[in-house]
Motif scaffolding. Structure first.
Motif, PDB file in Angstrom:
ATOM      1  N   VAL A 132       0.838  -1.204   0.000  1.00  0.00           N
ATOM      2  CA  VAL A 132       0.000   0.000   0.000  1.00  0.00           C
ATOM      3  C   VAL A 132       0.872   1.251   0.000  1.00  0.00           C
ATOM      4  O   VAL A 132       0.626   2.212  -0.749  1.00  0.00           O
ATOM      5  CB  VAL A 132      -0.957   0.011   1.213  1.00  0.00           C
ATOM      6  N   ALA A 133       1.904   1.255   0.824  1.00  0.00           N
ATOM      7  CA  ALA A 133       2.808   2.409   0.901  1.00  0.00           C
ATOM      8  C   ALA A 133       3.527   2.632  -0.428  1.00  0.00           C
ATOM      9  O   ALA A 133       3.651   3.771  -0.909  1.00  0.00           O
ATOM     10  CB  ALA A 133       3.825   2.198   2.018  1.00  0.00           C
ATOM     11  N   GLU A 134       3.991   1.534  -1.023  1.00  0.00           N
ATOM     12  CA  GLU A 134       4.686   1.632  -2.318  1.00  0.00           C
ATOM     13  C   GLU A 134       3.762   2.189  -3.395  1.00  0.00           C
ATOM     14  O   GLU A 134       4.134   3.105  -4.150  1.00  0.00           O
ATOM     15  CB  GLU A 134       5.187   0.253  -2.732  1.00  0.00           C
ATOM     16  N   LEU A 135       2.547   1.646  -3.474  1.00  0.00           N
ATOM     17  CA  LEU A 135       1.608   2.083  -4.505  1.00  0.00           C
ATOM     18  C   LEU A 135       1.140   3.512  -4.260  1.00  0.00           C
ATOM     19  O   LEU A 135       0.912   4.274  -5.209  1.00  0.00           O
ATOM     20  CB  LEU A 135       0.404   1.133  -4.551  1.00  0.00           C
ATOM     21  N   THR A 136       1.016   3.890  -3.001  1.00  0.00           N
ATOM     22  CA  THR A 136       0.634   5.269  -2.683  1.00  0.00           C
ATOM     23  C   THR A 136       1.683   6.239  -3.206  1.00  0.00           C
ATOM     24  O   THR A 136       1.355   7.282  -3.792  1.00  0.00           O
ATOM     25  CB  THR A 136       0.469   5.441  -1.165  1.00  0.00           C
ATOM     26  N   ASP A 137       2.944   5.898  -3.015  1.00  0.00           N
ATOM     27  CA  ASP A 137       4.036   6.743  -3.522  1.00  0.00           C
ATOM     28  C   ASP A 137       4.027   6.788  -5.051  1.00  0.00           C
ATOM     29  O   ASP A 137       4.236   7.851  -5.654  1.00  0.00           O
ATOM     30  CB  ASP A 137       5.388   6.210  -3.032  1.00  0.00           C
ATOM     31  N   ARG A 138       3.793   5.639  -5.659  1.00  0.00           N
ATOM     32  CA  ARG A 138       3.787   5.587  -7.128  1.00  0.00           C
ATOM     33  C   ARG A 138       2.613   6.383  -7.699  1.00  0.00           C
ATOM     34  O   ARG A 138       2.764   7.090  -8.711  1.00  0.00           O
ATOM     35  CB  ARG A 138       3.735   4.141  -7.606  1.00  0.00           C
ATOM     36  N   VAL A 139       1.462   6.283  -7.070  1.00  0.00           N
ATOM     37  CA  VAL A 139       0.298   7.059  -7.514  1.00  0.00           C
ATOM     38  C   VAL A 139       0.597   8.555  -7.416  1.00  0.00           C
ATOM     39  O   VAL A 139       0.300   9.332  -8.339  1.00  0.00           O
ATOM     40  CB  VAL A 139      -0.948   6.711  -6.675  1.00  0.00           C
ATOM     41  N   ALA A 140       1.207   8.967  -6.315  1.00  0.00           N
ATOM     42  CA  ALA A 140       1.541  10.383  -6.131  1.00  0.00           C
ATOM     43  C   ALA A 140       2.535  10.847  -7.189  1.00  0.00           C
ATOM     44  O   ALA A 140       2.411  11.956  -7.729  1.00  0.00           O
ATOM     45  CB  ALA A 140       2.115  10.607  -4.732  1.00  0.00           C
ATOM     46  N   ALA A 141       3.516   9.994  -7.498  1.00  0.00           N
ATOM     47  CA  ALA A 141       4.539  10.367  -8.490  1.00  0.00           C
ATOM     48  C   ALA A 141       3.927  10.518  -9.881  1.00  0.00           C
ATOM     49  O   ALA A 141       4.216  11.483 -10.603  1.00  0.00           O
ATOM     50  CB  ALA A 141       5.644   9.318  -8.512  1.00  0.00           C
ATOM     51  N   VAL A 142       3.073   9.569 -10.261  1.00  0.00           N
ATOM     52  CA  VAL A 142       2.444   9.637 -11.588  1.00  0.00           C
ATOM     53  C   VAL A 142       1.460  10.799 -11.651  1.00  0.00           C
ATOM     54  O   VAL A 142       1.355  11.491 -12.669  1.00  0.00           O
ATOM     55  CB  VAL A 142       1.743   8.305 -11.929  1.00  0.00           C
TER      56      VAL A 142
END
Length: 247
Positions: A132-142
């Motif tokens: 969840v933490a990884e995907l949250t960061d990736r969503v924010a970056a994109v």
């Protein structure tokens, strides 16, 4: 149809402005940011779906962990009660004592098994939390990339729209000086002929269809009055004579 040579030449100015407007519209539609935003948006949607799935998994494992911990507590409390009975000396019957000791042993094994379940669920929950933490960061970056591309697209669009508005005003002024019937014919032909309604005759070649006039057509053009509005025999566009027509 007749029109003064100067009016016919002004029609070429209108045509040039119309072509400029078409170019601006094409550039606006073809901005690289459009494809960039589309691609990033698709990536963002996929990441958000994955994030929802991972969040759901983390929530499910959290409930599973709570249930497993409650099961452990229930077994532990029962075992504690049995041990208290055993230690109190309240049970004196050998048969009952044996039964109570077997139950305490069984509960100890059950507690151990349930604690193993808790550990396994905790590991799965921790893995889900990391995801969840990884995907949250990736969503924010994109999302940041989408915002940046959108800002660049909007800035480019605004610049093109400003230029298009200026060209449109200039076109209105120039077109206003062209006789209405000539302009009407031009607009009709422009729609029919892919955006080009009038073309210059340059060195005996129509710049609309790029074909050179044959000798008969050249003689007809030479014989025509300067006020006569000519049409190209090949593409049917308005053919405008200039000093460079090569006649």
């Amino acid at each position: 149809m007749n029109a003064a040579p100067a009016d016919q030449i002004r029609l070429l100015d209108v045509q040039a402005l119309d072509q400029r407007l078409s170019q601006l519209a094409h550039r606006r539609k073809s901005l690289p940011e459009h494809a960039e935003i589309e691609s990033l948006t698709a990536d963002l949607a996929q990441l958000r779906d994955l994030l929802v799935a991972s969040t759901t998994e983390e929530s499910d494992t959290a409930r599973e962990q709570t249930k497993a911990e409650q099961d452990v507590d229930q077994v532990r409390q029962r075992a504690a009660r049995d041990q208290q009975r055993l230690d109190s000396g309240a049970v004196t019957s050998p048969k009952d004592l044996e039964s109570l000791q077997r139950e305490i042993t069984s509960l100890a094994k059950r507690q151990g098994d349930l604690e193993d379940v808790v550990l396994e669920v905790m590991e799965r929950r921790e893995s889900a939390q990391e995801r969840v933490a990884e995907l949250t960061d990736r969503v924010a970056a994109v999302q940041a990339k989408v915002d940046d591309a959108t800002a660049r697209r909007d800035a480019a669009t605004q610049e093109l729209d400003t230029e298009a508005a200026s060209v449109t005003k200039e076109r209105e002024v120039v077109a206003g000086s062209v006789p209405a019937d000539l302009l009407k014919l031009y607009d009709k032909l422009r729609v029919q002929q892919g955006g080009v309604g009038a073309a210059r005759l340059y060195q005996r070649r129509c710049e609309g269809c790029r074909l050179e006039l044959n000798i008969t057509e050249i003689n007809d053009v030479k014989a025509a009055s300067p006020d006569t509005v000519l049409r190209c025999e090949n593409c049917r566009r308005i053919l405008v004579r200039t000093a460079d027509s090569g006649l």
